[in-house]
Design an enzyme around this catalytic site. Structure first.
Site: not given
Length: 117
Positions: A25, A69, A107
């Site tokens: 991550c 985005h 996620e």
């Protein structure tokens, strides 16, 4: 108690640069996020709703305008973790709709973070 929920989707990148370099991550990556807002009320309004789902479109607009985005490190204060996002969306939603009781953020299809005071 009556409970309703509505789900929203967006895609974004982030990086948890405070983690060790060998942590996956810590690298720049992205997710297809799912946000679920939950509302509850002991009684229904005159229309028979906890809240009209249509009113929750404001959350979709907020997500689309500010998160979809985007690079989340540029949008959020603090680490761009699912836990912090759940709290952020909870606070934003609770300020608009008193019936909000929780927000969950995913996620991946197998992971969820929830903020419920």
């Amino acid at each position: 108690m009556y409970r309703i929920s509505k789900e929203f989707h967006f895609s974004a990148s982030h990086q948890l640069s405070h983690l060790p370099d060998d942590h996956q991550c810590a690298r720049l990556h992205g997710h297809n996020y799912v946000v679920v807002v939950e509302l509850a009320a002991a009684s229904l309004n005159a229309d028979g709703f906890v809240r009209d789902y249509h009113e929750l479109a404001a959350l979709k607009d907020y997500i689309d305008d500010n998160f979809d985005h985007r690079h989340l490190n540029d949008v959020l204060d603090g680490p761009s973790t699912a836990e912090n996002m759940a709290r952020h969306f909870f606070d934003w939603s609770k300020a608009r709709w008193s019936e909000v009781t929780a927000v969950k953020v995913s996620e991946t299809p197998k992971t969820w973070a929830e903020y419920r005071p």
